[in-house]
Scaffold this active site. Sequence first.
Site, PDB file in Angstrom:
ATOM      1  N   ALA A  66       0.866  -1.178   0.000  1.00 28.82           N
ATOM      2  CA  ALA A  66       0.000   0.000   0.000  1.00 28.82           C
ATOM      3  C   ALA A  66       0.903   1.227   0.000  1.00 28.82           C
ATOM      4  O   ALA A  66       2.085   1.140   0.362  1.00 28.82           O
ATOM      5  CB  ALA A  66      -0.886  -0.014   1.238  1.00 28.82           C
ATOM      6  N   GLY A 109       0.810  -4.994   1.090  1.00 33.86           N
ATOM      7  CA  GLY A 109      -0.468  -5.097   0.366  1.00 33.86           C
ATOM      8  C   GLY A 109      -0.313  -5.777  -0.986  1.00 33.86           C
ATOM      9  O   GLY A 109      -1.272  -6.361  -1.498  1.00 33.86           O
ATOM     10  N   GLU A 112      -0.500  -9.347  -0.202  1.00 38.00           N
ATOM     11  CA  GLU A 112      -1.898  -9.616   0.164  1.00 38.00           C
ATOM     12  C   GLU A 112      -2.790  -9.643  -1.080  1.00 38.00           C
ATOM     13  O   GLU A 112      -3.697 -10.463  -1.194  1.00 38.00           O
ATOM     14  CB  GLU A 112      -2.385  -8.566   1.171  1.00 38.00           C
ATOM     15  CG  GLU A 112      -1.705  -8.735   2.529  1.00 38.00           C
ATOM     16  CD  GLU A 112      -1.917  -7.554   3.456  1.00 38.00           C
ATOM     17  OE1 GLU A 112      -1.730  -6.398   3.024  1.00 38.00           O
ATOM     18  OE2 GLU A 112      -2.274  -7.786   4.621  1.00 38.00           O
ATOM     19  N   GLU A 132       5.498  -5.027   6.881  1.00 35.95           N
ATOM     20  CA  GLU A 132       4.852  -3.917   7.587  1.00 35.95           C
ATOM     21  C   GLU A 132       5.484  -3.638   8.939  1.00 35.95           C
ATOM     22  O   GLU A 132       5.515  -2.502   9.402  1.00 35.95           O
ATOM     23  CB  GLU A 132       3.347  -4.204   7.764  1.00 35.95           C
ATOM     24  CG  GLU A 132       2.524  -4.153   6.496  1.00 35.95           C
ATOM     25  CD  GLU A 132       2.442  -5.487   5.754  1.00 35.95           C
ATOM     26  OE1 GLU A 132       3.273  -6.378   6.015  1.00 35.95           O
ATOM     27  OE2 GLU A 132       1.551  -5.621   4.903  1.00 35.95           O
TER      28      GLU A 132
HETATM   29  N1  DAK Z   1       4.621   3.176  -0.879  1.00 37.62           N
HETATM   30  C1  DAK Z   1       4.964   4.331  -1.487  1.00 37.62           C
HETATM   31  N2  DAK Z   1       6.023   4.456  -2.292  1.00 37.62           N
HETATM   32  C2  DAK Z   1       6.772   3.370  -2.490  1.00 37.62           C
HETATM   33  C3  DAK Z   1       6.480   2.126  -1.878  1.00 37.62           C
HETATM   34  C4  DAK Z   1       5.320   2.044  -1.039  1.00 37.62           C
HETATM   35  N3  DAK Z   1       4.919   0.916  -0.465  1.00 37.62           N
HETATM   36  N4  DAK Z   1       7.409   1.230  -2.262  1.00 37.62           N
HETATM   37  C5  DAK Z   1       8.244   1.893  -3.080  1.00 37.62           C
HETATM   38  N5  DAK Z   1       7.871   3.168  -3.213  1.00 37.62           N
HETATM   39  C6  DAK Z   1       8.500   4.226  -4.005  1.00 37.62           C
HETATM   40  C7  DAK Z   1       9.747   4.746  -3.311  1.00 37.62           C
HETATM   41  O1  DAK Z   1       9.382   5.700  -2.349  1.00 37.62           O
HETATM   42  C8  DAK Z   1      10.500   5.342  -4.474  1.00 37.62           C
HETATM   43  O2  DAK Z   1       9.919   6.585  -4.808  1.00 37.62           O
HETATM   44  P1  DAK Z   1      10.822   7.898  -5.086  1.00 37.62           P
HETATM   45  O3  DAK Z   1      11.679   8.058  -3.910  1.00 37.62           O
HETATM   46  O4  DAK Z   1      11.583   7.523  -6.332  1.00 37.62           O
HETATM   47  O5  DAK Z   1       9.819   8.991  -5.293  1.00 37.62           O
HETATM   48  C9  DAK Z   1      10.192   4.380  -5.610  1.00 37.62           C
HETATM   49  O6  DAK Z   1       9.008   3.679  -5.212  1.00 37.62           O
HETATM   50  C10 DAK Z   1      11.296   3.349  -5.814  1.00 37.62           C
HETATM   51  O7  DAK Z   1      11.530   2.732  -4.577  1.00 37.62           O
HETATM   52  P2  DAK Z   1      13.000   2.552  -3.949  1.00 37.62           P
HETATM   53  O8  DAK Z   1      13.902   3.675  -4.354  1.00 37.62           O
HETATM   54  O9  DAK Z   1      12.825   2.305  -2.493  1.00 37.62           O
HETATM   55  O10 DAK Z   1      13.474   1.219  -4.714  1.00 37.62           O
HETATM   56  P3  DAK Z   1      14.482   0.111  -4.190  1.00 37.62           P
HETATM   57  O11 DAK Z   1      14.699  -0.787  -5.364  1.00 37.62           O
HETATM   58  O12 DAK Z   1      15.669   0.724  -3.520  1.00 37.62           O
HETATM   59  O13 DAK Z   1      13.704  -0.684  -3.054  1.00 37.62           O
HETATM   60  C11 DAK Z   1      11.780  -1.831  -2.128  1.00 37.62           C
HETATM   61  C12 DAK Z   1      12.559  -1.412  -3.421  1.00 37.62           C
HETATM   62  C13 DAK Z   1      10.485  -2.501  -2.582  1.00 37.62           C
HETATM   63  C14 DAK Z   1      12.642  -2.827  -1.346  1.00 37.62           C
HETATM   64  C15 DAK Z   1      11.519  -0.572  -1.282  1.00 37.62           C
HETATM   65  O14 DAK Z   1      10.931   0.440  -2.110  1.00 37.62           O
HETATM   66  C16 DAK Z   1      10.577  -0.825  -0.131  1.00 37.62           C
HETATM   67  O15 DAK Z   1      11.012  -1.363   0.911  1.00 37.62           O
HETATM   68  N6  DAK Z   1       9.309  -0.424  -0.257  1.00 37.62           N
HETATM   69  C17 DAK Z   1       8.324  -0.490   0.808  1.00 37.62           C
HETATM   70  C18 DAK Z   1       7.857  -1.905   0.999  1.00 37.62           C
HETATM   71  C19 DAK Z   1       6.840  -1.987   2.133  1.00 37.62           C
HETATM   72  O16 DAK Z   1       7.164  -1.664   3.298  1.00 37.62           O
HETATM   73  N7  DAK Z   1       5.608  -2.415   1.842  1.00 37.62           N
HETATM   74  C20 DAK Z   1       4.537  -2.504   2.819  1.00 37.62           C
HETATM   75  C21 DAK Z   1       3.796  -1.203   2.869  1.00 37.62           C
HETATM   76  S1  DAK Z   1       2.483  -1.194   4.105  1.00 37.62           S
HETATM   77  C22 DAK Z   1      -5.146  -2.107   4.519  1.00 37.62           C
HETATM   78  C23 DAK Z   1      -4.861  -2.559   3.283  1.00 37.62           C
HETATM   79  C24 DAK Z   1      -3.525  -2.734   2.909  1.00 37.62           C
HETATM   80  C25 DAK Z   1      -2.509  -2.420   3.779  1.00 37.62           C
HETATM   81  C26 DAK Z   1      -2.818  -1.987   5.041  1.00 37.62           C
HETATM   82  C27 DAK Z   1      -4.137  -1.829   5.430  1.00 37.62           C
HETATM   83  N8  DAK Z   1      -6.503  -1.939   4.972  1.00 37.62           N
HETATM   84  C28 DAK Z   1      -7.571  -2.530   4.119  1.00 37.62           C
HETATM   85  C29 DAK Z   1      -6.838  -1.306   6.183  1.00 37.62           C
HETATM   86  C30 DAK Z   1      -1.140  -2.599   3.341  1.00 37.62           C
HETATM   87  C31 DAK Z   1      -0.095  -1.983   3.952  1.00 37.62           C
HETATM   88  C32 DAK Z   1       1.209  -2.019   3.300  1.00 37.62           C
HETATM   89  O17 DAK Z   1       1.389  -2.600   2.258  1.00 37.62           O
END
Ligand code: DAK
Length: 258
Positions: A66, A109, A112, A132
């Site tokens: 997400a 997400g 998921e 997360e």
């Molecule tokens: N959100 C926003 N932007 C994201 C992102 C994310 N999840 N993942 C990547 N990006 C963006 C980065 O910010 C970056 O943007 P700029 O800085 O260029 O503007 C661009 O994508 C490229 O990312 P990186 O520079 O970080 O690329 P790398 O290759 O170095 O790293 C990575 C890739 C996937 C390892 C890293 O980006 C990363 O760790 N991303 C976050 C992964 C994460 O933590 N995912 C979980 C998010 S929480 C719900 C429904 C759903 C959810 C919750 C509740 N309800 C129904 C209530 C779900 C929650 C989640 O998913």
Amino acid sequence: MTDESLVLSTIDGRVAIVTLNRPKALNALSPALIEQLIATLAQLEANDSVRCIVLTGNERSFAAGADIKAMVDATPMEMYRDGAISRWAKIAQCSKPIIAAVSGYAFGGGCELAMMCDMIIASESAQFGQPEINIGVIPGAGGTQRLTRAIGPYRAMEMILTGSTISAQEAFDYGLVNRICPVESYLTEAVKLAARIAEQPPLAVQLAREAVRAAAERTLREGLELELRNFYLLFDTADQKEGMRAFIEKRKPNFTGE
Ligand code: DAK
């Protein structure tokens, strides 16, 4: 199909290919993207010629979760009022089979979302995870439940508490994905699988899918009752008569969906 679309879709025969299209953000699932995905799935559900859907991202990322930037300052009530819960539930409730074709990141997400699908075809570069915990929260779209059912409580617990990710090979070994394909062909393989399902009698596909899905949600007794009810129901379809007659007459069945 327009370039600004966060979700693209094409129809090839009876198979629809839905592509998440926010590559610069690694397909982070913003509320707008989820809305477009729901609208696309609703259109495809209403299109009788579409029998099976493939959901994919790009080679580098299926979806990295997400959109963290859209959530960072949210209050609990904003999260609640936002309607995200019902939006995500709508995806899981799609009435047609969905195959996730996953390459690169399927995190949070994104993982998921893949697990809401009925089957997962992974490219060799696919990575799955529920990271997360690393950003101070826990899965919120079914990760603690679906991952646990898919790979077992001990592996799921380790992944969810450490935020560690698993490779395509590990995901295959744990039973999370149907098969692993080279990056060049994972999408084609997913479409081929979808085409095979699309050839089957659609009412039988729908009722079989409902019964298989019930195994994760109901007791064995309830699941068996549902299976039997669906089995009997199919004797009310022309495709059941056609399928059985074709077998007896040693010919290929011509299913009409009736
Ligand atoms: N959100 C926003 N932007 C994201 C992102 C994310 N999840 N993942 C990547 N990006 C963006 C980065 O910010 C970056 O943007 P700029 O800085 O260029 O503007 C661009 O994508 C490229 O990312 P990186 O520079 O970080 O690329 P790398 O290759 O170095 O790293 C990575 C890739 C996937 C390892 C890293 O980006 C990363 O760790 N991303 C976050 C992964 C994460 O933590 N995912 C979980 C998010 S929480 C719900 C429904 C759903 C959810 C919750 C509740 N309800 C129904 C209530 C779900 C929650 C989640 O998913």
